[in-house]
Design a protein around this motif. Structure first.
Motif, PDB file in Angstrom:
ATOM      1  N   ASP A   1      28.676 121.968  69.851  1.00 17.83           N
ATOM      2  CA  ASP A   1      29.473 120.992  69.099  1.00 17.83           C
ATOM      3  C   ASP A   1      29.022 120.944  67.649  1.00 17.83           C
ATOM      4  OD1 ASP A   1      30.561 120.374  71.544  1.00 17.83           O
ATOM      5  OD2 ASP A   1      29.951 118.263  71.556  1.00 17.83           O
ATOM      6  N   VAL A   2      29.946 120.535  66.797  1.00 17.61           N
ATOM      7  CA  VAL A   2      29.647 120.264  65.391  1.00 17.61           C
ATOM      8  C   VAL A   2      30.008 118.810  65.143  1.00 17.61           C
ATOM      9  CG1 VAL A   2      30.446 120.698  63.039  1.00 17.61           C
ATOM     10  CG2 VAL A   2      29.956 122.613  64.548  1.00 17.61           C
ATOM     11  N   SER A   3      29.090 118.069  64.507  1.00 15.98           N
ATOM     12  CA  SER A   3      29.320 116.650  64.268  1.00 15.98           C
ATOM     13  C   SER A   3      29.344 116.375  62.765  1.00 15.98           C
ATOM     14  CB  SER A   3      28.194 115.849  64.940  1.00 15.98           C
ATOM     15  OG  SER A   3      28.302 114.490  64.594  1.00 15.98           O
ATOM     16  N   ALA A   4      30.525 116.217  62.215  1.00 19.88           N
ATOM     17  CA  ALA A   4      30.653 115.857  60.796  1.00 19.88           C
ATOM     18  C   ALA A   4      31.857 114.926  60.628  1.00 19.88           C
ATOM     19  CB  ALA A   4      30.772 117.092  59.912  1.00 19.88           C
ATOM     20  N   VAL A   5      32.142 114.145  61.660  1.00 23.78           N
ATOM     21  CA  VAL A   5      33.250 113.180  61.706  1.00 23.78           C
ATOM     22  C   VAL A   5      34.532 113.884  61.230  1.00 23.78           C
ATOM     23  CG1 VAL A   5      33.826 110.727  61.352  1.00 23.78           C
ATOM     24  CG2 VAL A   5      31.445 111.453  61.289  1.00 23.78           C
ATOM     25  N   CYS A   6      35.257 113.323  60.276  1.00 25.72           N
ATOM     26  CA  CYS A   6      36.568 113.890  59.929  1.00 25.72           C
ATOM     27  C   CYS A   6      36.464 115.236  59.203  1.00 25.72           C
ATOM     28  CB  CYS A   6      37.368 112.906  59.090  1.00 25.72           C
ATOM     29  SG  CYS A   6      37.636 111.336  59.929  1.00 25.72           S
ATOM     30  N   THR A   7      35.253 115.598  58.741  1.00 24.65           N
ATOM     31  CA  THR A   7      35.078 116.916  58.114  1.00 24.65           C
ATOM     32  C   THR A   7      34.678 117.962  59.156  1.00 24.65           C
ATOM     33  OG1 THR A   7      34.183 115.659  56.244  1.00 24.65           O
ATOM     34  CG2 THR A   7      34.087 118.027  56.058  1.00 24.65           C
ATOM     35  N   GLY A   8      34.519 117.552  60.405  1.00 28.43           N
ATOM     36  CA  GLY A   8      33.953 118.421  61.433  1.00 28.43           C
ATOM     37  C   GLY A   8      34.667 119.750  61.592  1.00 28.43           C
ATOM     38  N   PHE A   9      35.988 119.752  61.484  1.00 25.31           N
ATOM     39  CA  PHE A   9      36.706 121.013  61.692  1.00 25.31           C
ATOM     40  C   PHE A   9      36.377 122.013  60.577  1.00 25.31           C
ATOM     41  CE2 PHE A   9      40.416 123.782  61.056  1.00 25.31           C
ATOM     42  CZ  PHE A   9      40.395 124.448  62.279  1.00 25.31           C
ATOM     43  N   VAL A  10      36.316 121.548  59.334  1.00 26.53           N
ATOM     44  CA  VAL A  10      36.008 122.473  58.229  1.00 26.53           C
ATOM     45  C   VAL A  10      34.568 122.983  58.357  1.00 26.53           C
ATOM     46  CG1 VAL A  10      35.845 122.725  55.720  1.00 26.53           C
ATOM     47  CG2 VAL A  10      37.740 121.448  56.706  1.00 26.53           C
ATOM     48  N   TYR A  11      33.643 122.090  58.739  1.00 27.13           N
ATOM     49  CA  TYR A  11      32.272 122.548  59.007  1.00 27.13           C
ATOM     50  C   TYR A  11      32.274 123.559  60.176  1.00 27.13           C
ATOM     51  CZ  TYR A  11      29.322 119.516  56.036  1.00 27.13           C
ATOM     52  OH  TYR A  11      28.667 118.936  54.979  1.00 27.13           O
ATOM     53  N   GLY A  12      33.075 123.298  61.181  1.00 29.64           N
ATOM     54  CA  GLY A  12      33.165 124.219  62.325  1.00 29.64           C
ATOM     55  C   GLY A  12      33.695 125.583  61.911  1.00 29.64           C
ATOM     56  N   LEU A  13      34.712 125.579  61.041  1.00 30.63           N
ATOM     57  CA  LEU A  13      35.249 126.854  60.541  1.00 30.63           C
ATOM     58  C   LEU A  13      34.163 127.624  59.798  1.00 30.63           C
ATOM     59  CD1 LEU A  13      38.741 126.098  58.916  1.00 30.63           C
ATOM     60  CD2 LEU A  13      38.289 127.296  61.073  1.00 30.63           C
TER      61      LEU A  13
ATOM     62  N   HIS B   1      35.950 107.132  47.769  1.00 31.23           N
ATOM     63  CA  HIS B   1      35.115 108.322  47.998  1.00 31.23           C
ATOM     64  C   HIS B   1      35.967 109.492  48.482  1.00 31.23           C
ATOM     65  CE1 HIS B   1      30.973 106.966  47.388  1.00 31.23           C
ATOM     66  NE2 HIS B   1      31.317 105.807  47.921  1.00 31.23           N
ATOM     67  N   ALA B   2      36.917 109.199  49.371  1.00 32.10           N
ATOM     68  CA  ALA B   2      37.740 110.271  49.950  1.00 32.10           C
ATOM     69  C   ALA B   2      38.528 110.977  48.849  1.00 32.10           C
ATOM     70  CB  ALA B   2      38.681 109.703  51.011  1.00 32.10           C
ATOM     71  N   VAL B   3      39.128 110.213  47.962  1.00 29.04           N
ATOM     72  CA  VAL B   3      39.919 110.822  46.876  1.00 29.04           C
ATOM     73  C   VAL B   3      39.002 111.656  45.984  1.00 29.04           C
ATOM     74  CG1 VAL B   3      41.295 110.354  44.811  1.00 29.04           C
ATOM     75  CG2 VAL B   3      41.686 109.014  46.907  1.00 29.04           C
ATOM     76  N   ARG B   4      37.864 111.060  45.606  1.00 24.18           N
ATOM     77  CA  ARG B   4      36.971 111.754  44.669  1.00 24.18           C
ATOM     78  C   ARG B   4      36.406 113.036  45.291  1.00 24.18           C
ATOM     79  NH1 ARG B   4      31.255 109.709  43.926  1.00 24.18           N
ATOM     80  NH2 ARG B   4      30.302 111.384  42.760  1.00 24.18           N
TER      81      ARG B   4
ATOM     82  N   ALA C   1      44.054 111.264  56.358  1.00 21.04           N
ATOM     83  CA  ALA C   1      43.344 109.980  56.392  1.00 21.04           C
ATOM     84  C   ALA C   1      44.285 108.838  56.052  1.00 21.04           C
ATOM     85  CB  ALA C   1      42.174 110.007  55.413  1.00 21.04           C
ATOM     86  N   ASN C   2      45.090 109.075  55.039  1.00 22.80           N
ATOM     87  CA  ASN C   2      45.985 108.043  54.524  1.00 22.80           C
ATOM     88  C   ASN C   2      46.921 108.786  53.576  1.00 22.80           C
ATOM     89  OD1 ASN C   2      47.043 106.100  52.617  1.00 22.80           O
ATOM     90  ND2 ASN C   2      45.504 104.642  53.344  1.00 22.80           N
TER      91      ASN C   2
ATOM     92  N   ALA D   1      38.831 118.265  53.496  1.00 26.61           N
ATOM     93  CA  ALA D   1      38.564 117.147  54.411  1.00 26.61           C
ATOM     94  C   ALA D   1      37.442 116.276  53.878  1.00 26.61           C
ATOM     95  CB  ALA D   1      38.185 117.685  55.793  1.00 26.61           C
ATOM     96  N   PHE D   2      37.447 115.035  54.350  1.00 29.61           N
ATOM     97  CA  PHE D   2      36.399 114.074  54.000  1.00 29.61           C
ATOM     98  C   PHE D   2      36.145 113.210  55.231  1.00 29.61           C
ATOM     99  CE2 PHE D   2      35.234 109.755  52.920  1.00 29.61           C
ATOM    100  CZ  PHE D   2      34.149 109.953  52.083  1.00 29.61           C
ATOM    101  N   GLY D   3      34.882 112.832  55.438  1.00 23.93           N
ATOM    102  CA  GLY D   3      34.611 111.986  56.593  1.00 23.93           C
ATOM    103  C   GLY D   3      33.274 111.289  56.525  1.00 23.93           C
ATOM    104  N   GLY D   4      32.926 110.649  57.635  1.00 25.55           N
ATOM    105  CA  GLY D   4      31.668 109.912  57.730  1.00 25.55           C
ATOM    106  C   GLY D   4      30.485 110.831  57.454  1.00 25.55           C
ATOM    107  N   GLY D   5      29.426 110.210  57.026  1.00 28.70           N
ATOM    108  CA  GLY D   5      28.198 110.977  56.712  1.00 28.70           C
ATOM    109  C   GLY D   5      27.481 110.459  55.490  1.00 28.70           C
ATOM    110  N   LEU D   6      28.188 110.468  54.394  1.00 29.42           N
ATOM    111  CA  LEU D   6      29.517 110.993  54.098  1.00 29.42           C
ATOM    112  C   LEU D   6      29.486 112.528  54.085  1.00 29.42           C
ATOM    113  CD1 LEU D   6      30.291 108.572  51.161  1.00 29.42           C
ATOM    114  CD2 LEU D   6      31.066 108.334  53.517  1.00 29.42           C
ATOM    115  N   THR D   7      30.597 113.154  54.409  1.00 29.85           N
ATOM    116  CA  THR D   7      30.707 114.605  54.376  1.00 29.85           C
ATOM    117  C   THR D   7      32.045 115.005  53.775  1.00 29.85           C
ATOM    118  OG1 THR D   7      31.642 114.545  56.601  1.00 29.85           O
ATOM    119  CG2 THR D   7      29.280 115.026  56.436  1.00 29.85           C
ATOM    120  N   TRP D   8      32.105 116.194  53.235  1.00 29.55           N
ATOM    121  CA  TRP D   8      33.372 116.727  52.757  1.00 29.55           C
ATOM    122  C   TRP D   8      33.315 118.253  52.801  1.00 29.55           C
ATOM    123  CZ3 TRP D   8      29.955 113.810  49.895  1.00 29.55           C
ATOM    124  CH2 TRP D   8      29.215 114.488  48.926  1.00 29.55           C
ATOM    125  N   GLY D   9      34.478 118.878  52.753  1.00 29.82           N
ATOM    126  CA  GLY D   9      34.500 120.339  52.785  1.00 29.82           C
ATOM    127  C   GLY D   9      35.906 120.857  52.550  1.00 29.82           C
TER     128      GLY D   9
END
Ligand code: COA
Length: 327
Positions: free
Chosen positions: A101-113, A219-222, A250-251, A307-315
């Motif tokens: 598994d990869v855990s990066a909340v909403c960024t998880g798929f990009v981290y997985g890729l 944060h998500a926009v930035r 996200a929105n 993507a952006f998500g909890g962590g915070l993470t982005w990718g």
């Protein structure tokens, strides 16, 4: 990228249905988020069930019955231990295959890729199944209107295989980042080693997902704008080269701000948030599959993912869309 698929639980929950038990309205949710409905998994349906559905379709679409590694990006694993990917691999007929598994909340798929691309480049694997799957409804506080209206359940998956950087389906470069100082902005406080559940009841509400909506919005926009620009720069693409932005859903207002920041017209954003809400790690692959199935993504078109998500993470990453069947 050589295959794509998705899976949604059958139960559709409209804004009006949520408004029967929460102090909210269809008009508020639509205007502040762009969401009209979401899907919720029935009790008894786990993240792996959705992951298997999406993974099977992605394998079929790729023409490959098996792969060399299975990665599941999720915030809502079936259990805290073990990871969800091994059971998904086994149920897809791949007992013995590497799976994690990869855990990066909403960024998880990009981290997985990115980790899948790394396995391929390191010649550890030739083909990798990357799945984003969530039953996010299981984390929601039913009395919290600020989170309950946003999230939904679902799964999406892609198959990556080794190839050349010039053929349709070529993926990368990547931009990945994190800022742990923003840990508290998106969190499930209890249940881990910091606030343990063993023998102790969680404090009220602390086993649920919590989010500082306004801060997260900014944060998500930035972060998505900055990351998308960085990856375009690395790829040598201009905003004008991008046929489609498939961002984390996200929105709708966040996506529009990101598109504006990159210099992309809104018409180049593929959005399915109205139908599925924010499905966290499942959001981008679910959107890719729907955009492909609807004929929006066409072979050789240039696609930007962010993507952006909890962590915070982005990718972020880029790809050219491959030639895939639309069955
Ligand atoms: N229905 C009705 N009113 C609501 C509501 C709901 N579902 N949720 C919040 N409100 C109210 C608030 O209580 C507040 O009321 P007040 O002015 O009386 O205090 C008002 O609406 C404005 O709240 P605010 O939080 O400022 O709204 P917003 O415009 O920022 O929208 C979010 C809230 C959550 C939709 C928005 O902040 C957001 O989308 N944030 C990012 C969430 C996200 O993407 N998370 C995942 C990232 S991966």
């Amino acid at each position: 990228m050589a295959g794509v698929g998705s899976c949604l639980p059958s139960r559709v929950v409209s804004n009006d249905e949520l408004a029967t038990r929460l102090d909210t309205s269809d008009a508020w949710i639509r205007s502040r988020t762009g969401i009209e409905q979401r899907h919720f998994a029935a009790p008894g349906t786990a993240t792996s069930d959705l992951a298997v559905g999406a993974g099977a379709k992605a394998l079929k679409s790729s023409g490959e019955p098996t792969v060399d590694a299975v990665i599941v990006a999720t915030t809502t694993p079936d259990r805290p231990c073990p990871a969800t990917a091994p059971v998904v691999a086994a149920r897809l007929g791949m007992t013995g295959t590497a799976a994690y598994d990869v855990s990066a909340v909403c960024t998880g798929f990009v981290y997985g890729l990115a980790t899948a691309a790394g396995l391929i480049l390191a010649e550890v694997a030739d083909r990798v199944l990357v799945i984003g799957a969530e039953t996010f409804s299981t984390l929601l506080d039913p009395d919290d209107r600020s989170t309950s209206v946003i999230f939904g359940d679902g799964a999406g998956a892609v198959v990556l295989r080794s190839g050349t950087g010039t053929e349709p389906g070529a993926l990368g470069p990547f931009d990945l980042g994190s800022d742990g100082e923003g840990e508290a902005l998106i969190t499930v406080p209890a249940g881990g080693s910091r606030q343990r559940l063993s023998g102790v009841a969680p404090r009220p509400g602390e086993a649920y997902f919590a989010m500082s909506g306004k801060d997260v919005f900014r944060h998500a926009v930035r972060r998505m704008t900055g990351s998308a620009k960085a990856v375009l720069d690395r790829a040598g693409w201009n905003a004008g080269d991008v046929d489609h932005l498939v961002s984390h859903q996200a929105n709708l207002r966040i996506t529009h701000h990101v598109a504006e920041g990159i210099g992309l017209p809104r018409e180049r954003c593929f959005n399915n948030i109205a139908e599925v809400g924010n499905t966290a790690a499942a959001s981008i692959p679910l959107a890719l599959d729907q955009a492909h199935t609807r004929g929006v993504l066409r072979p050789a078109q240039r696609v930007l993912l962010t993507a952006f998500g909890g962590g915070l993470t982005w990718g972020s990453t880029v790809l050219t869309w491959p030639q895939l069947d639309r069955s």
